[in-house]
Design a protein around this motif. Structure first.
Motif, PDB file in Angstrom:
ATOM      1  N   ILE A   1      -5.583   4.242  10.513  1.00  0.00           N
ATOM      2  CA  ILE A   1      -5.193   2.891   9.835  1.00  0.00           C
ATOM      3  C   ILE A   1      -5.840   1.673  10.733  1.00  0.00           C
ATOM      4  CG2 ILE A   1      -4.089   1.103   8.345  1.00  0.00           C
ATOM      5  CD1 ILE A   1      -3.519   3.523   6.419  1.00  0.00           C
ATOM      6  N   PRO A   2      -4.845   1.746  11.961  1.00  0.00           N
ATOM      7  CA  PRO A   2      -5.220   0.464  12.768  1.00  0.00           C
ATOM      8  C   PRO A   2      -6.631   0.506  13.376  1.00  0.00           C
ATOM      9  CG  PRO A   2      -3.061   1.298  13.081  1.00  0.00           C
ATOM     10  CD  PRO A   2      -3.865   2.297  12.324  1.00  0.00           C
ATOM     11  N   THR A   3      -6.897   1.678  13.690  1.00  0.00           N
ATOM     12  CA  THR A   3      -8.429   1.712  14.322  1.00  0.00           C
ATOM     13  C   THR A   3      -9.489   1.361  13.138  1.00  0.00           C
ATOM     14  OG1 THR A   3      -7.502   3.796  15.388  1.00  0.00           O
ATOM     15  CG2 THR A   3     -10.199   3.579  15.281  1.00  0.00           C
ATOM     16  N   MET A   4      -9.260   1.778  12.010  1.00  0.00           N
ATOM     17  CA  MET A   4     -10.243   0.994  10.720  1.00  0.00           C
ATOM     18  C   MET A   4     -10.242  -0.387  10.789  1.00  0.00           C
ATOM     19  SD  MET A   4      -9.589   1.538   6.763  1.00  0.00           S
ATOM     20  CE  MET A   4      -8.306   0.676   6.652  1.00  0.00           C
ATOM     21  N   ILE A   5      -8.969  -0.867  10.924  1.00  0.00           N
ATOM     22  CA  ILE A   5      -8.988  -2.600  10.926  1.00  0.00           C
ATOM     23  C   ILE A   5      -9.673  -2.953  12.147  1.00  0.00           C
ATOM     24  CG2 ILE A   5      -7.329  -4.341  11.084  1.00  0.00           C
ATOM     25  CD1 ILE A   5      -5.515  -2.621   9.585  1.00  0.00           C
ATOM     26  N   THR A   6      -9.530  -2.438  13.128  1.00  0.00           N
ATOM     27  CA  THR A   6      -9.991  -2.955  14.579  1.00  0.00           C
ATOM     28  C   THR A   6     -11.702  -2.861  14.217  1.00  0.00           C
ATOM     29  OG1 THR A   6      -8.319  -2.255  15.749  1.00  0.00           O
ATOM     30  CG2 THR A   6     -10.050  -2.884  17.222  1.00  0.00           C
ATOM     31  N   LYS A   7     -12.172  -1.859  13.980  1.00  0.00           N
ATOM     32  CA  LYS A   7     -13.573  -1.436  14.030  1.00  0.00           C
ATOM     33  C   LYS A   7     -14.332  -1.993  12.702  1.00  0.00           C
ATOM     34  CE  LYS A   7     -12.754   0.369  17.888  1.00  0.00           C
ATOM     35  NZ  LYS A   7     -13.318  -0.084  19.017  1.00  0.00           N
TER      36      LYS A   7
ATOM     37  N   GLN B   1      -9.276   3.815   0.926  1.00  0.00           N
ATOM     38  CA  GLN B   1      -9.329   4.847  -0.076  1.00  0.00           C
ATOM     39  C   GLN B   1     -10.691   6.094   0.539  1.00  0.00           C
ATOM     40  OE1 GLN B   1      -8.232   5.161  -3.444  1.00  0.00           O
ATOM     41  NE2 GLN B   1      -8.986   7.239  -2.767  1.00  0.00           N
ATOM     42  N   GLU B   2     -11.492   5.240   1.211  1.00  0.00           N
ATOM     43  CA  GLU B   2     -12.711   6.317   1.930  1.00  0.00           C
ATOM     44  C   GLU B   2     -11.902   6.987   3.024  1.00  0.00           C
ATOM     45  OE1 GLU B   2     -15.906   3.855   2.798  1.00  0.00           O
ATOM     46  OE2 GLU B   2     -16.676   5.457   4.140  1.00  0.00           O
ATOM     47  N   LEU B   3     -11.285   6.277   3.978  1.00  0.00           N
ATOM     48  CA  LEU B   3     -10.680   6.818   5.223  1.00  0.00           C
ATOM     49  C   LEU B   3      -9.545   7.904   4.702  1.00  0.00           C
ATOM     50  CD1 LEU B   3     -10.438   6.167   8.378  1.00  0.00           C
ATOM     51  CD2 LEU B   3      -8.088   5.198   7.657  1.00  0.00           C
TER      52      LEU B   3
ATOM     53  N   GLU C   1      -2.625   3.724  -3.593  1.00  0.00           N
ATOM     54  CA  GLU C   1      -2.342   2.921  -4.383  1.00  0.00           C
ATOM     55  C   GLU C   1      -1.909   1.369  -3.848  1.00  0.00           C
ATOM     56  OE1 GLU C   1       1.255   2.299  -7.680  1.00  0.00           O
ATOM     57  OE2 GLU C   1       0.951   4.360  -6.805  1.00  0.00           O
ATOM     58  N   PHE C   2      -2.886   0.396  -3.983  1.00  0.00           N
ATOM     59  CA  PHE C   2      -2.338  -1.138  -3.940  1.00  0.00           C
ATOM     60  C   PHE C   2      -1.795  -1.364  -4.996  1.00  0.00           C
ATOM     61  CE2 PHE C   2      -5.639   0.170  -0.792  1.00  0.00           C
ATOM     62  CZ  PHE C   2      -5.437  -0.624   0.213  1.00  0.00           C
TER      63      PHE C   2
ATOM     64  N   LEU D   1       0.676  -1.151   0.219  1.00  0.00           N
ATOM     65  CA  LEU D   1      -0.092  -0.021   0.124  1.00  0.00           C
ATOM     66  C   LEU D   1       1.047   1.159   0.060  1.00  0.00           C
ATOM     67  CD1 LEU D   1      -2.691   1.635   0.625  1.00  0.00           C
ATOM     68  CD2 LEU D   1      -2.130   1.271   3.146  1.00  0.00           C
ATOM     69  N   LEU D   2       0.548   2.241  -0.914  1.00  0.00           N
ATOM     70  CA  LEU D   2       1.219   3.587  -1.171  1.00  0.00           C
ATOM     71  C   LEU D   2       0.277   4.325  -0.795  1.00  0.00           C
ATOM     72  CD1 LEU D   2       4.340   4.864  -1.568  1.00  0.00           C
ATOM     73  CD2 LEU D   2       3.400   4.842  -4.035  1.00  0.00           C
ATOM     74  N   VAL D   3       0.692   5.514   0.281  1.00  0.00           N
ATOM     75  CA  VAL D   3      -0.284   6.652   0.318  1.00  0.00           C
ATOM     76  C   VAL D   3       0.534   7.826   0.244  1.00  0.00           C
ATOM     77  CG1 VAL D   3      -1.600   7.847   2.147  1.00  0.00           C
ATOM     78  CG2 VAL D   3      -1.875   5.474   1.742  1.00  0.00           C
ATOM     79  N   THR D   4       0.161   8.873  -0.611  1.00  0.00           N
ATOM     80  CA  THR D   4       0.738  10.106  -0.803  1.00  0.00           C
ATOM     81  C   THR D   4      -0.199  11.124  -0.514  1.00  0.00           C
ATOM     82  OG1 THR D   4       2.359   9.259  -2.232  1.00  0.00           O
ATOM     83  CG2 THR D   4       1.997  11.684  -2.069  1.00  0.00           C
ATOM     84  N   VAL D   5       0.300  12.237   0.564  1.00  0.00           N
ATOM     85  CA  VAL D   5      -0.563  13.212   0.798  1.00  0.00           C
ATOM     86  C   VAL D   5      -0.126  14.335   0.262  1.00  0.00           C
ATOM     87  CG1 VAL D   5      -1.629  14.840   2.719  1.00  0.00           C
ATOM     88  CG2 VAL D   5      -1.426  12.281   3.028  1.00  0.00           C
TER      89      VAL D   5
END
Ligand code: ZN
Ligand code: ZN
Length: 396
Positions: free
Chosen positions: A220-226, A278-280, A295-296, A189-193
């Protein structure tokens, strides 16, 4: 008196050991392994029909049985890692690469199985194809071989596929696998702001990407947990972060990014993770007035073992080696493996084999991919026998 397959494999073991050590000393990386292929071709020439890869250094050996029938696939991967070996073995590699994942053993086992099967064509009720595949370690070599029609060299799509993987930190000679998911889908996973740069004394005049990236990394860890079922795990581990310049502290940079490894165990979670991330990411960036890209990169598939193939593995390991050598593993492992692409085309099984040298506590042993990993080549005979027997069994 004719030998059993196991006796035949053990008679071959000394030459397989020499072959394995030769291959260990000359590791090559990626999809182009010309010297490795040359050694394999020396070994398999005369055993059947050989088809070479078009764009990569792959080979498929076709062994035709005396009786017509379906095709079974065996696979040996061939590539090494960009790891500087530190094992003190007399056959250690010195060229900056290392067979730290044991693929040198897989090649020797594949050659052993080829020799056994070529001597038993009268017992084969069909054909066996043995794939010698480069580029397993993140280079998607299995997918390239599939694209180049390696699965079809006998003229019909195989009905079964088997592969083995050795582990330097599993007890010597122990085998394990499981029906269903055995290994993760592994990708990046690649994230660019993207914001706008400026002076660190007046952050309100800029759009600081670092603080937004930080929010995303925490969320991201919170998203995975919830948002994900805890019993169908998702692993996202950030491996690098880039932003700004260490030469200065008073400049707000224009962009900031991170890369993470991603592991999931179901196609459903792979899709969900893409959508939710993507949404988050875009929501957080938007909330601060910035934009972000997600980007995945192409991931391996989840490695799914066929239940009937696992039953065959249980039966064959018990017949060959006696009880207690094969374990049904309670959980998958989070490693990725491109044999998953072959198993997505052909039902089959991937089997783990312990190769921790005697005298080393396997719980303390250097793991696969370590520059200190040591694999005991005493497993070569058993590995060759297992592959050959699984092929014969699948055709009978
Ligand atoms: Zn590996
Ligand atoms: Zn491997």
């Amino acid at each position: 008196m004719s030998l059993t397959i196991l006796e035949q494999a053990h008679a071959l073991a000394p030459e397989l050991q020499i072959l394995r050590r030769k291959l260990h000393a000359m590791p090559e990386f990626g999809l182009q392994l010309p010297k490795t292929l040359e050694v394999i071709l020396e070994q398999i020439t005369g055993l059947g029909e050989i088809s070479l890869g078009k764009s990569i250094t792959s080979a498929v050996l076709l062994i035709k049985g005396d009786t017509e029938g379906p095709t079974v696939l065996l696979r040996a991967d061939m590539d090494a890692l960009a790891v500087i070996e530190d094992t003190n073995l007399e056959y250690a590699a010195t060229n900056g690469f290392m067979h730290a994942c044991g693929h040198d053993l897989h090649m020797a086992m594949g050659v052993g199985a080829a020799k056994i099967l070529a001597s038993r064509k009268s017992e084969l009720k069909g054909d066996v194809i043995i794939l010698f595949q480069p580029g397993e370690e993140g280079h998607h070599g299995a997918d390239v071989m599939i694209e180049e029609d390696a699965l079809m060299v006998s003229g019909s799509k195989p009905i079964r596929a088997y592969g083995l993987h050795v582990f330097s930190s599993y007890p010597l000679g122990m085998m394990g696998s499981r029906a269903g998911a055995l290994m993760a889908s592994a990708g990046d996973l690649l994230v660019t702001v993207s914001g706008s740069g400026g002076h660190g004394s007046m952050p309100w005049l800029s759009k600081d990407p670092i603080s937004v990236l930080n929010e995303i990394m925490s969320a991201i860890p919170t998203m995975i947990t919830k948002r994900f079922n805890a019993f169908d795990p998702v692993i996202v581990n950030i491996g690098w972060v880039r932003a700004g310049d260490p030469a200065t502290t008073n400049v707000i940079p224009e962009s900031a990014s991170f890369g993470a490894t991603v592991r999931v165990f179901s196609a459903e979670n792979a899709d969900k993770l893409k959508n939710y991330t993507q949404e988050l990411v875009s929501s957080i960036a938007k909330g601060f007035g910035l934009t972000a890209s997600v980007e995945f990169t192409r991931a391996t598939k989840v490695l799914l073992n066929d239940a009937a193939a696992i039953k065959s593995v249980e039966k064959v390991t018990a017949e060959l080696f006696g009880p207690g050598r094969y374990l049904n593993l309670p959980t998958p492992i989070a490693g990725g493996e491109d044999f998953a692409s072959i198993l997505a085309e052909v039902p089959g099984a991937f089997v783990f084999m312990g190769a921790c040298p005697p005298g080393i506590d396997h719980t303390q042993a250097a793991t696969n991919h370590s520059n200190k990993a040591v694999f005991d080549d005493a497993v070569l005979g058993d590995g060759a026998a297992l592959l050959a027997t699984l092929a014969i069994d699948a055709l009978s």
